[in-house]
Write an enzyme that holds these catalytic residues in place. Structure first.
Site, short mmCIF file in Angstrom:
data_model
loop_
_atom_site.label_atom_id
_atom_site.label_comp_id
_atom_site.label_asym_id
_atom_site.label_seq_id
_atom_site.Cartn_x
_atom_site.Cartn_y
_atom_site.Cartn_z
N LYS A 23 6.79 -10.07 -0.69
CA LYS A 23 6.97 -10.43 0.73
C LYS A 23 8.46 -10.56 0.99
O LYS A 23 9.01 -11.67 1.05
CB LYS A 23 6.20 -11.71 1.06
CG LYS A 23 5.90 -11.86 2.56
CD LYS A 23 4.80 -12.85 2.81
CE LYS A 23 4.65 -13.24 4.26
NZ LYS A 23 4.25 -12.16 5.17
N LEU B 6 0.55 -5.98 0.75
CA LEU B 6 0.80 -7.40 0.55
C LEU B 6 -0.54 -8.06 0.20
O LEU B 6 -1.55 -7.78 0.83
CB LEU B 6 1.36 -8.03 1.82
CG LEU B 6 1.73 -9.50 1.59
CD1 LEU B 6 3.02 -9.62 0.79
CD2 LEU B 6 1.84 -10.26 2.90
N GLU C 92 -2.70 -0.81 4.68
CA GLU C 92 -2.86 -2.08 5.41
C GLU C 92 -2.28 -1.91 6.81
O GLU C 92 -1.88 -0.81 7.19
CB GLU C 92 -2.17 -3.22 4.65
CG GLU C 92 -0.68 -3.01 4.45
CD GLU C 92 0.02 -4.13 3.69
OE1 GLU C 92 -0.48 -5.27 3.71
OE2 GLU C 92 1.08 -3.86 3.11
N TYR D 241 10.10 -14.37 2.05
CA TYR D 241 9.67 -15.32 3.08
C TYR D 241 8.18 -15.59 3.00
O TYR D 241 7.45 -14.87 2.29
CB TYR D 241 10.07 -14.81 4.48
CG TYR D 241 9.18 -13.70 5.03
CD1 TYR D 241 9.25 -12.41 4.53
CD2 TYR D 241 8.26 -13.97 6.04
CE1 TYR D 241 8.45 -11.40 5.03
CE2 TYR D 241 7.45 -12.96 6.55
CZ TYR D 241 7.54 -11.68 6.04
OH TYR D 241 6.73 -10.69 6.52
#
Ligand code: PLP
Length: 279
Positions: free
Chosen positions: A144, A200, A176, A31
């Site tokens: 992702k 990511l 993260e 996505y």
């Protein structure tokens, strides 16, 4: 609301997803979330690059050419008269009898819709509280993918603690946030985890790094520890929907002065100018 279902713009109520869709059963899909400012998608090329890469990494064919996907997303914005908000775009491997291995025959399914939403200016101005959490996600966080349970559990732990984000770490090394990239400022230098398989590769992260370079802020794309995080002068998070948001408290302890820092402010201003140029 009009949504995109494969290459058709249809009413949301008319969309039907198969119970055996692999996105639904396995999280087998990818996505993107794309910011829209003044009716224009921000960094659309970068998002489509990342979408293509994510799909390639899970060996899933994309249903349409780059040009057609871009055209469909622009039509989605236009049809809904979306001004300020974001697009959610997902592509799954499609429906097939349930089996973990790839089906021999399945058509990818694309769904996308727009959401009107304002920039989170209060958070940008005042900052947020964060907690730290062990990073329990898989080892391909650069994809992702629709598998978001690790992020869901981390974010809920933050909410339960009265905080707005969970900063993740693997054995004491900060990776993260649950849905953001994390930066610290130490003695005037900006630090963030390198763009490898553990995070990511955020589009906002990349924009922020470019802006820092332009502003003459020294940058180190190197892993840093929980102790570095706790003793940082400034901490901030970045994402498509949050842009650059200061973190003023980590695990109940103020970061630096407990107020958003000067480097963070400088980058926020540069980011606003960057959006201004694009809109
Ligand atoms: N890291 C994770 C785990 C995310 O889910 C996101 C966005 O949702 C980000 C970082 C920020 O990426 P971007 O700036 O491309 O929105």
């Amino acid at each position: 609301m009009t949504i995109l279902f494969n290459d058709q713009l249809i009413a949301r109520d008319e969309a039907r997803v198969d119970v055996e869709d692999r996105g639904y059963q396995f999280g087998d899909g990818v996505y993107e979330v794309i910011r829209v400012y003044g009716g224009h998608p921000f960094c659309l090329g970068e998002h489509l690059d990342r979408l293509e890469r994510s799909a390639r990494e899970i060996r899933m064919p994309l249903p349409y050419s780059r040009e057609k996907t871009e055209q469909l997303l622009l039509q989605l914005i236009e049809t809904n008269q979306l001004k300020d908000g974001y697009l959610y775009v997902q592509i799954t491997r499609g429906a097939a009898p349930r089996d973990h291995a790839f089906p021999s025959k399945s058509e990818p399914v694309l769904t996308a819709y727009g959401v009107e939403s304002q920039r989170p200016t209060d958070l940008m101005k005042n900052g947020i509280r964060a907690i730290t959490q062990e990073d329990i996600r898989w080892l391909r966080c650069d994809i992702k993918s629709l598998n978001l349970l690790g992020a869901v559990l981390a974010k809920q732990a933050a909410v339960d603690a009265g905080a707005q984000e969970a900063i993740l770490h693997r054995n004491g090394t900060v990776t993260e946030g649950s849905a953001t990239n994390v930066f610290i400022v130490k003695d005037g230098t900006l630090w963030t985890h390198p763009a490898n398989h553990l995070i990511l590769h955020g589009i906002t992260r990349a924009v922020t790094l470019k802006l820092a370079e332009k502003e003459g802020i020294p940058v180190r794309e190197e892993a840093f520890s929980l102790e570095d995080l706790r003793s940082a002068d400034e901490v901030f998070i970045t994402s498509t929907t949050k842009e650059i948001v200061p973190v003023v408290e980590v695990d109940g302890v103020p970061v630096g002065t407990g107020q958003p820092g000067l480097v963070t402010r400088k980058l926020q201003q540069a980011f606003e100018q960057r959006i201004g140029v694009t809109v």
